[in-house]
Design a protein around this motif. Structure first.
Motif, short mmCIF file in Angstrom:
data_model
loop_
_atom_site.label_atom_id
_atom_site.label_comp_id
_atom_site.label_asym_id
_atom_site.label_seq_id
_atom_site.Cartn_x
_atom_site.Cartn_y
_atom_site.Cartn_z
N LYS A 177 0.85 -1.20 0.00
CA LYS A 177 0.00 0.00 0.00
C LYS A 177 0.89 1.25 0.00
N ARG A 188 2.18 1.92 -3.40
CA ARG A 188 1.18 2.50 -4.30
C ARG A 188 0.96 3.99 -4.00
N LEU A 189 0.86 4.33 -2.73
CA LEU A 189 0.64 5.73 -2.35
C LEU A 189 1.81 6.61 -2.77
N ALA A 229 3.92 5.95 -5.24
CA ALA A 229 3.90 6.03 -6.71
C ALA A 229 2.88 7.07 -7.17
N GLU A 230 1.72 7.08 -6.52
CA GLU A 230 0.70 8.08 -6.88
C GLU A 230 1.19 9.49 -6.61
N ARG A 231 1.87 9.66 -5.51
CA ARG A 231 2.39 10.99 -5.15
C ARG A 231 3.45 11.44 -6.16
N ALA A 259 3.65 10.55 -9.27
CA ALA A 259 2.97 10.89 -10.52
C ALA A 259 2.36 12.29 -10.41
N THR A 260 1.77 12.60 -9.27
CA THR A 260 1.19 13.93 -9.06
C THR A 260 2.26 15.02 -9.15
N VAL A 310 6.66 7.33 -13.21
CA VAL A 310 6.83 6.20 -12.29
C VAL A 310 7.25 4.99 -13.10
#
Ligand SMILES: [Fe+2]
Ligand SMILES: [Fe+2]
Length: 223
Positions: A85, A88-89, A91-93, A95-96, A101
């Protein structure tokens, strides 16, 4: 006459005190500088963290079938899920933040610490090295990272780490500590846990600039 073996609580308290003594030698962002080889910036540190999370998840999952103790298996299972988890968090950050990524974050290979951890065969070594020592290092590293994010005004990354990731790493460490207190009640298990803790501290990238980390703890009395 044989020396008295410390209780599990006494033994682990010695380990914790020694880790804290070693961590006290880190400067304000010493763990970040060591980990990133001087590239102390939020996106770079997020990329490095992403790889650490995958390694932690894979190890916890790798150990599950060969760890007979059900309470330890449960800690590894929870850790495995939490670390994926976190991956994933992060990686999302990233990308933002506009970073690409990588499809395979491990394409550059695994860390020396991962290679060492995979060799561990006993439950006390695994718990000492991973949930206990590795997560204690993560707690110190993340505290420095959160302070960096606050300094540069990155509120979203501060919140991600402060509210989600860091509390879970602290939980992993505490679970490891409780398991060591339960299982390190004889001289041999204490010897194995001590060696695995010291090896982890010696190999971890985050502590690589600390020369004194190799000095080790006061010897645990043999039975
Ligand atoms: Fe994590
Ligand atoms: Fe963790």
């Amino acid at each position: 006459m044989a020396e008295k073996v410390p209780s599990g609580h006494e033994f682990v308290a010695t380990l914790v005190a020694e880790m804290q003594r070693i961590f006290a030698g880190l400067g304000e962002q010493g763990a970040l500088e060591a980990e990133s080889q001087g590239r102390v910036e939020v996106p770079t540190l997020l990329e490095l963290a992403m790889r650490s999370e995958i390694e932690a998840a894979e190890l916890a999952g790798f150990w599950m079938p060969s760890t007979p103790e059900l309470d330890v298996k449960q800690v590894f299972a929870l850790q495995c899920a939490d670390e994926m988890k976190h991956y994933r968090l992060i990686a999302e950050r990233l990308a933002t933040l506009g970073r690409v990524v990588p499809a395979d974050p491990m394409a550059g290979g695994y860390s020396p610490l991962y290679d060492y951890l995979k060799t561990l065969r006993t439950t006390v070594e695994r718990v000492a090295a991973a949930p206990f020592a590795r997560e204690a290092i993560a707690e110190v590293r993340n505290a420095q990272f959160i302070a960096l994010c606050e300094r540069v005004g990155d509120r979203e990354t501060t919140t991600l780490y402060g509210d989600v990731i860091q509390p879970e790493e602290i939980h992993h460490h505490r679970a490891g500590r409780e398991l060591l207190e339960k299982y390190c009640v004889d001289a041999e298990s204490q010897r194995l846990a001590l060696a695995a803790t010291l090896a982890t501290l010696a190999i971890a990238d985050e502590l690589s600039t600390l020369a004194e980390k190799r000095l080790g703890v006061h010897p645990i009395p043999a039975s």
